[in-house]
Design a protein around this motif. Sequence first.
Motif, PDB file in Angstrom:
ATOM      1  N   ALA A 154       0.821  -1.220   0.000  1.00 58.08           N
ATOM      2  CA  ALA A 154       0.000   0.000   0.000  1.00 58.08           C
ATOM      3  C   ALA A 154       0.853   1.268   0.000  1.00 58.08           C
ATOM      4  N   GLN A 155       2.155   1.108   0.229  1.00 56.43           N
ATOM      5  CA  GLN A 155       3.059   2.266   0.264  1.00 56.43           C
ATOM      6  C   GLN A 155       3.796   2.487  -1.050  1.00 56.43           C
ATOM      7  N   VAL A 156       3.477   1.672  -2.067  1.00 55.99           N
ATOM      8  CA  VAL A 156       4.225   1.729  -3.330  1.00 55.99           C
ATOM      9  C   VAL A 156       3.331   2.251  -4.449  1.00 55.99           C
ATOM     10  N   VAL A 157       3.819   3.239  -5.191  1.00 49.41           N
ATOM     11  CA  VAL A 157       3.118   3.718  -6.390  1.00 49.41           C
ATOM     12  C   VAL A 157       4.105   3.683  -7.548  1.00 49.41           C
ATOM     13  N   VAL A 158       3.737   2.986  -8.626  1.00 52.83           N
ATOM     14  CA  VAL A 158       4.631   2.903  -9.785  1.00 52.83           C
ATOM     15  C   VAL A 158       4.157   3.851 -10.878  1.00 52.83           C
ATOM     16  N   GLY A 159       5.060   4.175 -11.780  1.00 51.46           N
ATOM     17  CA  GLY A 159       4.695   5.057 -12.889  1.00 51.46           C
ATOM     18  C   GLY A 159       5.681   4.953 -14.031  1.00 51.46           C
ATOM     19  N   ASN A 160       5.384   5.727 -15.066  1.00 48.71           N
ATOM     20  CA  ASN A 160       6.138   5.701 -16.324  1.00 48.71           C
ATOM     21  C   ASN A 160       7.456   6.473 -16.173  1.00 48.71           C
ATOM     22  N   GLY A 161       8.341   5.911 -15.350  1.00 46.01           N
ATOM     23  CA  GLY A 161       9.578   6.618 -14.974  1.00 46.01           C
ATOM     24  C   GLY A 161       9.305   7.436 -13.735  1.00 46.01           C
ATOM     25  N   SER A 162      10.344   7.704 -12.944  1.00 42.84           N
ATOM     26  CA  SER A 162      10.084   8.441 -11.693  1.00 42.84           C
ATOM     27  C   SER A 162       9.761   9.902 -11.962  1.00 42.84           C
ATOM     28  N   VAL A 163      10.081  10.403 -13.153  1.00 40.69           N
ATOM     29  CA  VAL A 163       9.651  11.758 -13.501  1.00 40.69           C
ATOM     30  C   VAL A 163       8.117  11.824 -13.548  1.00 40.69           C
ATOM     31  N   ALA A 164       7.508  10.812 -14.175  1.00 41.27           N
ATOM     32  CA  ALA A 164       6.044  10.778 -14.211  1.00 41.27           C
ATOM     33  C   ALA A 164       5.476  10.612 -12.799  1.00 41.27           C
ATOM     34  N   VAL A 165       6.124   9.775 -11.995  1.00 42.83           N
ATOM     35  CA  VAL A 165       5.636   9.580 -10.626  1.00 42.83           C
ATOM     36  C   VAL A 165       5.701  10.909  -9.864  1.00 42.83           C
ATOM     37  N   LEU A 166       6.801  11.636 -10.044  1.00 50.21           N
ATOM     38  CA  LEU A 166       6.922  12.928  -9.361  1.00 50.21           C
ATOM     39  C   LEU A 166       5.828  13.885  -9.829  1.00 50.21           C
ATOM     40  N   GLN A 167       5.535  13.858 -11.116  1.00 50.71           N
ATOM     41  CA  GLN A 167       4.449  14.716 -11.598  1.00 50.71           C
ATOM     42  C   GLN A 167       3.135  14.364 -10.895  1.00 50.71           C
ATOM     43  N   HIS A 168       2.880  13.070 -10.712  1.00 47.99           N
ATOM     44  CA  HIS A 168       1.648  12.667 -10.035  1.00 47.99           C
ATOM     45  C   HIS A 168       1.679  13.052  -8.557  1.00 47.99           C
ATOM     46  N   VAL A 169       2.860  13.016  -7.960  1.00 44.37           N
ATOM     47  CA  VAL A 169       2.985  13.460  -6.560  1.00 44.37           C
ATOM     48  C   VAL A 169       2.541  14.922  -6.461  1.00 44.37           C
ATOM     49  N   LEU A 170       3.051  15.752  -7.356  1.00 42.64           N
ATOM     50  CA  LEU A 170       2.700  17.175  -7.292  1.00 42.64           C
ATOM     51  C   LEU A 170       1.229  17.386  -7.620  1.00 42.64           C
ATOM     52  N   GLU A 171       0.721  16.652  -8.620  1.00 39.66           N
ATOM     53  CA  GLU A 171      -0.695  16.782  -8.975  1.00 39.66           C
ATOM     54  C   GLU A 171      -1.582  16.408  -7.795  1.00 39.66           C
ATOM     55  N   ALA A 172      -1.088  15.501  -6.964  1.00 47.73           N
ATOM     56  CA  ALA A 172      -1.894  15.037  -5.835  1.00 47.73           C
ATOM     57  C   ALA A 172      -1.944  16.048  -4.692  1.00 47.73           C
ATOM     58  N   VAL A 173      -0.956  16.936  -4.592  1.00 58.63           N
ATOM     59  CA  VAL A 173      -0.912  17.803  -3.399  1.00 58.63           C
ATOM     60  C   VAL A 173      -0.838  19.303  -3.679  1.00 58.63           C
ATOM     61  N   VAL A 174      -0.461  19.719  -4.895  1.00 60.72           N
ATOM     62  CA  VAL A 174      -0.221  21.149  -5.151  1.00 60.72           C
ATOM     63  C   VAL A 174      -1.503  21.830  -5.623  1.00 60.72           C
ATOM     64  N   GLU A 175      -1.926  22.856  -4.904  1.00 61.96           N
ATOM     65  CA  GLU A 175      -3.033  23.709  -5.356  1.00 61.96           C
ATOM     66  C   GLU A 175      -2.403  24.883  -6.110  1.00 61.96           C
ATOM     67  N   PRO A 176      -3.183  25.511  -7.027  1.00 62.03           N
ATOM     68  CA  PRO A 176      -2.607  26.613  -7.810  1.00 62.03           C
ATOM     69  C   PRO A 176      -1.913  27.648  -6.921  1.00 62.03           C
ATOM     70  N   GLY A 177      -0.685  27.965  -7.271  1.00 62.47           N
ATOM     71  CA  GLY A 177       0.047  28.989  -6.534  1.00 62.47           C
ATOM     72  C   GLY A 177       0.833  28.480  -5.344  1.00 62.47           C
ATOM     73  N   ASP A 178       0.607  27.245  -4.941  1.00 64.24           N
ATOM     74  CA  ASP A 178       1.417  26.684  -3.843  1.00 64.24           C
ATOM     75  C   ASP A 178       2.891  26.684  -4.248  1.00 64.24           C
ATOM     76  N   GLU A 179       3.751  26.913  -3.280  1.00 63.97           N
ATOM     77  CA  GLU A 179       5.175  26.938  -3.590  1.00 63.97           C
ATOM     78  C   GLU A 179       5.785  25.539  -3.562  1.00 63.97           C
ATOM     79  N   VAL A 180       6.585  25.265  -4.581  1.00 65.88           N
ATOM     80  CA  VAL A 180       7.375  24.035  -4.650  1.00 65.88           C
ATOM     81  C   VAL A 180       8.836  24.469  -4.586  1.00 65.88           C
ATOM     82  N   LEU A 181       9.487  24.051  -3.523  1.00 67.41           N
ATOM     83  CA  LEU A 181      10.851  24.519  -3.229  1.00 67.41           C
ATOM     84  C   LEU A 181      11.855  23.451  -3.643  1.00 67.41           C
ATOM     85  N   PHE A 182      12.880  23.867  -4.383  1.00 65.73           N
ATOM     86  CA  PHE A 182      13.909  22.895  -4.753  1.00 65.73           C
ATOM     87  C   PHE A 182      15.256  23.584  -4.917  1.00 65.73           C
TER      88      PHE A 182
END
Length: 366
Positions: A90-118
């Motif tokens: 239940a802790q594993v999510v797979v995707g089309n490369g980890s870039v796609a997985v990261l995109q889904h991570v952000l889609e799951a939590v980022v509301e418009p205008g939220d800051e993503v720090l890197f």
Amino acid sequence: MTAVTTPAADPASSSTVPLRAAIAALPAYVPGARPSGTAWKLSSNENPYPPLTSVLAAIQSAATDVNRYPDMYATELVETIAGHVGVDAAQVVVGNGSVAVLQHVLEAVVEPGDEVLFPWRSFEAYPIITAVSGGTPVTVPVTADGRLDLPAMAAAVTGRTRVVLVCTPNNPTGPVVHADELDAFLAVVPRDVLVVVDEAYLEFVRDPQAPDALAVLRAHPNVVVLRTLSKAYGLAGLRVGYALAEPRLAAGIRAASTPFGVNHLAQRAAIAALQPPAQAEMAQHVDALVAERTRVADALREQGWDVPATQANFVWLATGERTAELAAAATAAGVLVRPFAGEGVRVSIGEVAANDAFLALAATWR
Ligand SMILES: *Cc1c(COP(=O)(O)O)cnc(C)c1O
């Protein structure tokens, strides 16, 4: 009536459909240069070895089934990964490369205008995925020796920060964050801020001070760990990556994911890659690449270059204004490297002969 113009005739005015401002403003992702003819390709951090023997066999035997849809939830792959890393499925999510997985991570939590720090410079996909998800990018410079400045990143967290991306080892500079630095960082980041630990190069890490991301994940439910089969496992062309997260977050990421996001060949290949025969072969390849990394970095330092303490399958040379010129000279010498204009070049560790060809060129540049 005016005739419909063909899009190719004038791409700039072929459509009046507005693109989202965030999309229109995006810099294009610059892929590593593709070899023409016989050039060595040290531009994309790929594994220079051919696919693992048992993985190739699995791909070949799976090819006869591609008229069918893949397992939508990639159940067997998810269970295999869970067993491999020692977490619950239940802790594993797979995707089309980890870039796609990261995109889904952000889609799951980022509301418009939220800051993503890197950190910056870091992985080129980060600003792109941030913009696509509707987030606002906030960057913190890496230190002069190419390390993430976690105290500065902690200080840059605001009430609008939703996600922090921690790239370790950092692409393109190479160093890892240390366990004590990450612990101190997580101790001050608010618990409702998601911290993504991107471990694309995990298998190449030999620094005993590197964090144990699974222990970090157990201690901090706001952490997501990202891993991929593209680098050490040599499966870049098939696209398999995964996220590890606590079950509620994992379910959110899964909900944002593309249906059938991991194709059938990729699922079978990744399952084979995590079995003992492939693991042993992968470990041999990675050990050889790590030895080559040491040889290349030492030789460059011997030549007088300042090389950050890389723990990945590449080295970084901060060539500043000479970057484009060096990259062009490398291409002319039959070695493709990855230039970041005005900053430096990232050079992947490849075949011994490829590394030698780059070292010979680098020597002429000191
Ligand atoms: C290569 C890389 C990835 C993995 O990309 P895939 O989509 O899995 O091929 C992720 N993060 C970083 C920092 C990388 O360099």
